[in-house]
Design an enzyme around this catalytic site. Structure first.
Site, mmCIF file in Angstrom:
data_model
loop_
_atom_site.group_PDB
_atom_site.id
_atom_site.type_symbol
_atom_site.label_atom_id
_atom_site.label_comp_id
_atom_site.label_asym_id
_atom_site.label_seq_id
_atom_site.Cartn_x
_atom_site.Cartn_y
_atom_site.Cartn_z
ATOM 1 N N ASN A 222 0.906 -1.192 -0.053
ATOM 2 C CA ASN A 222 0.006 -0.151 -0.085
ATOM 3 C C ASN A 222 1.003 1.350 -0.173
ATOM 4 O O ASN A 222 1.507 1.433 0.983
ATOM 5 C CB ASN A 222 -0.967 0.072 1.321
ATOM 6 C CG ASN A 222 -1.964 1.104 1.375
ATOM 7 O OD1 ASN A 222 -1.707 1.968 0.475
ATOM 8 N ND2 ASN A 222 -2.527 1.157 2.445
ATOM 9 N N ARG B 177 -2.563 -2.137 -3.483
ATOM 10 C CA ARG B 177 -3.707 -1.276 -3.239
ATOM 11 C C ARG B 177 -3.575 -0.127 -4.647
ATOM 12 O O ARG B 177 -2.780 0.717 -4.381
ATOM 13 C CB ARG B 177 -3.931 -0.736 -1.751
ATOM 14 C CG ARG B 177 -4.789 0.331 -1.725
ATOM 15 C CD ARG B 177 -4.830 1.141 -0.377
ATOM 16 N NE ARG B 177 -6.225 1.478 -0.176
ATOM 17 C CZ ARG B 177 -6.298 2.254 0.847
ATOM 18 N NH1 ARG B 177 -5.648 2.326 2.140
ATOM 19 N NH2 ARG B 177 -7.511 3.015 1.257
ATOM 20 N N HIS C 217 -12.186 3.655 -0.295
ATOM 21 C CA HIS C 217 -12.141 2.588 1.042
ATOM 22 C C HIS C 217 -12.944 1.542 0.756
ATOM 23 O O HIS C 217 -13.185 0.760 1.355
ATOM 24 C CB HIS C 217 -12.889 3.204 2.173
ATOM 25 C CG HIS C 217 -12.087 4.571 2.807
ATOM 26 N ND1 HIS C 217 -12.586 5.575 3.197
ATOM 27 C CD2 HIS C 217 -10.773 4.661 2.896
ATOM 28 C CE1 HIS C 217 -11.580 6.541 3.621
ATOM 29 N NE2 HIS C 217 -10.664 6.038 3.386
ATOM 30 N N HIS D 216 -16.284 4.130 8.193
ATOM 31 C CA HIS D 216 -14.760 3.934 8.099
ATOM 32 C C HIS D 216 -14.333 5.152 8.631
ATOM 33 O O HIS D 216 -14.251 6.355 7.757
ATOM 34 C CB HIS D 216 -14.322 3.680 6.455
ATOM 35 C CG HIS D 216 -12.973 3.518 6.536
ATOM 36 N ND1 HIS D 216 -12.328 2.210 6.318
ATOM 37 C CD2 HIS D 216 -11.736 4.495 6.864
ATOM 38 C CE1 HIS D 216 -10.913 2.411 6.290
ATOM 39 N NE2 HIS D 216 -10.756 3.778 6.330
ATOM 40 N N LEU D 217 -13.872 5.276 9.821
ATOM 41 C CA LEU D 217 -13.321 6.780 10.495
ATOM 42 C C LEU D 217 -11.857 6.316 10.767
ATOM 43 O O LEU D 217 -11.489 5.859 11.811
ATOM 44 C CB LEU D 217 -14.007 6.946 11.732
ATOM 45 C CG LEU D 217 -15.567 6.847 11.825
ATOM 46 C CD1 LEU D 217 -16.318 7.001 13.162
ATOM 47 C CD2 LEU D 217 -16.448 7.383 10.826
ATOM 48 N N GLY D 218 -10.798 6.754 9.773
ATOM 49 C CA GLY D 218 -9.692 6.916 9.889
ATOM 50 C C GLY D 218 -8.849 8.360 9.643
ATOM 51 O O GLY D 218 -9.600 9.262 10.193
ATOM 52 N N ARG E 107 -8.559 16.579 5.633
ATOM 53 C CA ARG E 107 -9.376 16.838 4.425
ATOM 54 C C ARG E 107 -10.700 17.419 4.758
ATOM 55 O O ARG E 107 -11.518 17.142 5.855
ATOM 56 C CB ARG E 107 -9.626 15.878 3.653
ATOM 57 C CG ARG E 107 -8.356 15.227 2.867
ATOM 58 C CD ARG E 107 -8.652 13.848 2.252
ATOM 59 N NE ARG E 107 -7.707 12.749 2.458
ATOM 60 C CZ ARG E 107 -7.763 11.777 2.434
ATOM 61 N NH1 ARG E 107 -9.118 10.981 2.023
ATOM 62 N NH2 ARG E 107 -6.994 10.688 2.761
ATOM 63 N N MET F 55 -7.324 12.788 16.176
ATOM 64 C CA MET F 55 -8.417 12.682 17.124
ATOM 65 C C MET F 55 -8.133 12.462 18.455
ATOM 66 O O MET F 55 -8.725 12.919 19.524
ATOM 67 C CB MET F 55 -9.635 11.559 16.716
ATOM 68 C CG MET F 55 -10.822 11.497 17.236
ATOM 69 S SD MET F 55 -11.619 13.005 17.240
ATOM 70 C CE MET F 55 -12.764 12.752 15.945
ATOM 71 N N ARG F 56 -6.943 11.566 18.782
ATOM 72 C CA ARG F 56 -6.469 11.242 20.221
ATOM 73 C C ARG F 56 -6.123 12.583 20.982
ATOM 74 O O ARG F 56 -6.463 13.078 22.167
ATOM 75 C CB ARG F 56 -5.263 10.341 20.360
ATOM 76 C CG ARG F 56 -5.690 8.967 20.136
ATOM 77 C CD ARG F 56 -4.477 8.035 19.830
ATOM 78 N NE ARG F 56 -3.877 8.348 18.506
ATOM 79 C CZ ARG F 56 -3.261 7.558 17.711
ATOM 80 N NH1 ARG F 56 -2.750 6.477 18.114
ATOM 81 N NH2 ARG F 56 -2.843 7.933 16.525
ATOM 82 N N GLU G 66 -7.706 -4.462 5.542
ATOM 83 C CA GLU G 66 -7.535 -4.107 3.740
ATOM 84 C C GLU G 66 -6.493 -5.236 3.267
ATOM 85 O O GLU G 66 -6.691 -5.782 2.083
ATOM 86 C CB GLU G 66 -7.335 -2.771 3.474
ATOM 87 C CG GLU G 66 -8.604 -1.916 3.715
ATOM 88 C CD GLU G 66 -8.046 -0.599 4.340
ATOM 89 O OE1 GLU G 66 -7.308 -0.241 5.136
ATOM 90 O OE2 GLU G 66 -8.501 0.513 3.650
HETATM 91 P P1 ADP Z 1 -4.820 5.496 8.066
HETATM 92 O O1 ADP Z 1 -4.765 3.864 7.830
HETATM 93 O O2 ADP Z 1 -5.557 6.253 6.797
HETATM 94 O O3 ADP Z 1 -3.453 6.308 8.341
HETATM 95 P P2 ADP Z 1 -6.021 4.681 10.466
HETATM 96 O O4 ADP Z 1 -7.494 4.006 9.929
HETATM 97 O O5 ADP Z 1 -4.991 3.976 10.962
HETATM 98 O O6 ADP Z 1 -5.665 5.596 9.149
HETATM 99 O O7 ADP Z 1 -6.709 5.849 11.429
HETATM 100 C C1 ADP Z 1 -5.788 6.825 11.878
HETATM 101 C C2 ADP Z 1 -6.501 7.665 12.707
HETATM 102 O O8 ADP Z 1 -7.057 7.015 13.890
HETATM 103 C C3 ADP Z 1 -5.529 8.578 13.700
HETATM 104 O O9 ADP Z 1 -5.196 9.854 12.970
HETATM 105 C C4 ADP Z 1 -6.172 8.698 14.823
HETATM 106 O O10 ADP Z 1 -6.775 10.123 14.677
HETATM 107 C C5 ADP Z 1 -7.290 7.704 15.066
HETATM 108 N N1 ADP Z 1 -6.867 7.177 16.242
HETATM 109 C C6 ADP Z 1 -6.101 5.994 16.569
HETATM 110 N N2 ADP Z 1 -6.566 5.610 17.777
HETATM 111 C C7 ADP Z 1 -7.427 6.167 18.521
HETATM 112 C C8 ADP Z 1 -8.016 6.297 19.683
HETATM 113 N N3 ADP Z 1 -7.289 5.569 20.739
HETATM 114 N N4 ADP Z 1 -8.832 7.277 20.059
HETATM 115 C C9 ADP Z 1 -9.207 8.132 18.881
HETATM 116 N N5 ADP Z 1 -8.616 8.020 17.732
HETATM 117 C C10 ADP Z 1 -7.745 7.143 17.381
#
Ligand code: ADP
Length: 399
Positions: A10, A94, A182, A209-211, A242, A285-286, A382
């Site tokens: 990826n 990917r 996604h 899907h919240l990443g 974004r 988000m953390r 994925e």
């Molecule tokens: P990608 O694969 O697109 O990099 P991920 O699915 O790994 O994204 O998501 C990354 C995001 O998840 C981080 O930017 C962070 O904001 C959030 N994240 C990870 N762990 C936590 C948690 N314990 N609490 C809140 N948000 C989290």
């Protein structure tokens, strides 16, 4: 005899994530041998890898001038040195954009490579990096079969009503459509729904899907009916950096009144907006959840408010809802955000068990029996979808 294995790649602008799955038979999650990433490309690249139990296997640094090809060469050397009982039989990639014509995994050849190059203009920030990894591997390991797995493919069967913009037929023909992304993640979640949700998996399910990137997909019978991302990965939900949905009139204003160029807008909408833009603090988000600042609180409020609005729109597309599923970094790891989105969407008759939500590890249904819909967490995978689809293609079956 060596164990056959599939390398999953990826490749992004600053990192190349990889996994290796044993592929003597169709790969399952338990066939993961190791995974890791090369990060800091162009700055100070490093290779980190872990085995399937999370034990560190590699921690190496490379000079800043190391190219994509150099780094993939290092990775292949590392695989040969540390995993000498394995024989790579394919590399599955990917690929963010398959356009309208590439709606299932395909073996990469000259013609497909050309088609994907042409699609780069539709995904200029992602596709060129995906293809750079394909080209580098082709040079380094010419005999290795390479397979393209598309992030758009899962959404290919949506109706024309869903995939068209209200623009002229000419522009639609040119490819200005709502593609959705996604898809590899949604494909994995769809494959897990029967085990997690039972009968409800056949019904109307919204997957969030919240990443770092954020989107939602409305599924009916495990197939994509509607999704929040469109022509690009900018639409729909606000994300780490974004913007998510924005009135196109704002862009015209920024161009006319602020003299912003296409490059300026790209930088603003892809890298400086979303949670980072709203909070002025972080895209993570953390960090926002830990912060006491008013702006961080507003960014989180905004994220949950928009999530509820997008869910409402997808419920309308589905004509109802039977289950809501959370996945990816935020969706899998933040009970607080799950709880807040469920509270905002309580109009759906959601009733959650707070303890189950707080303690959810892995696949967990955390709605109560009296909830009108099921609510669950399903960690996405994925990489497994890419390994599985590559294996199926090599085995000559349908993927
Ligand atoms: P990608 O694969 O697109 O990099 P991920 O699915 O790994 O994204 O998501 C990354 C995001 O998840 C981080 O930017 C962070 O904001 C959030 N994240 C990870 N762990 C936590 C948690 N314990 N609490 C809140 N948000 C989290």
């Amino acid at each position: 005899m060596k164990t056959p294995a599939i390398l999953v790649i990826n490749a992004g602008s600053s990192s190349i994530k990889f996994s290796i799955f044993a592929s003597g038979s169709e790969p399952a999650a338990t066939d993961l041998i190791c995974g890791g990433k090369i990060s800091g490309i162009g700055v100070r690249a490093r290779l980190d890898a872990e085995d399937a139990d999370g034990n560190a296997m590699a921690d190496e640094q490379f000079p800043s001038e190391a190219t994509y090809e150099d780094l993939l060469g290092h990775l292949l050397d590392w695989i040969e040195k540390h995993l000498d009982g394995l024989e790579l039989v394919a590399a599955g990639h990917r690929i963010v954009h398959g356009g309208c014509d590439h709606v299932a995994p395909e073996i990469l050849n000259k013609k497909l490579r050309e088609d994907l190059q042409a699609l780069s203009r539709l995904a200029p920030l992602h596709q060129p990096h995906n293809l750079a990894a394909v080209d580098a591997l082709a040079k380094l390991h010419p005999g290795l079969t390479q397979i393209a797995c598309f992030d758009t493919a899962f959404h290919a069967g949506r109706s024309e009503l869903e995939s068209t913009y209200a623009l002229s037929a000419e522009l639609t023909e040119e490819g200005i459509r709502r593609y959705g992304f996604h898809g590899l993640s949604y494909d994995y979640i769809a494959s897990r729904l029967p085990d997690v949700l039972g009968e409800k998996s056949k019904g109307r399910v919204i997957v969030a899907h919240l990443g770092s990137g954020v989107s939602m997909c409305a599924m009916s019978g495990g197939r994509s009916i509607a999704t929040t991302m469109g022509f690009s990965v900018l639409d729909g939900m606000p994300m780490g950096t974004r913007s998510g949905q924005i009135d196109p009139g704002v862009l015209i204003y920024l161009m006319q009144e602020k003299g912003m160029s296409a490059e300026d807008l790209t930088c603003l909408l892809y890298r400086q907006s979303g949670l980072l833009g709203l909070s002025g603090i972080s895209n993570d988000m953390r960090k926002l959840l830990e912060s006491e600042s008013r702006e961080a609180k507003f960014a989180i409020d905004y994220f949950c408010y928009r999530a509820n609005r997008e869910i409402g729109s997808l419920v309308a597309a589905l004509g109802g809802i039977d289950a809501l599923v959370f996945t990816a970094g935020i969706g899998e790891n933040s009970p607080e955000i799950r709880q807040r989105i469920c509270a905002a969407a309580s109009w759906l008759g959601i009733d959650c068990d707070d303890d189950l939500n707080r303690n959810a590890r892995g696949e967990t249904v955390f709605s109560t029996p009296k909830s009108k819909i099921s609510v669950a967490v399903i960690p996405t995978n994925e990489e497994l979808v890419i390994a599985r689809d590559s294996w199926r293609l090599l085995a000559g079956g349908d993927s």
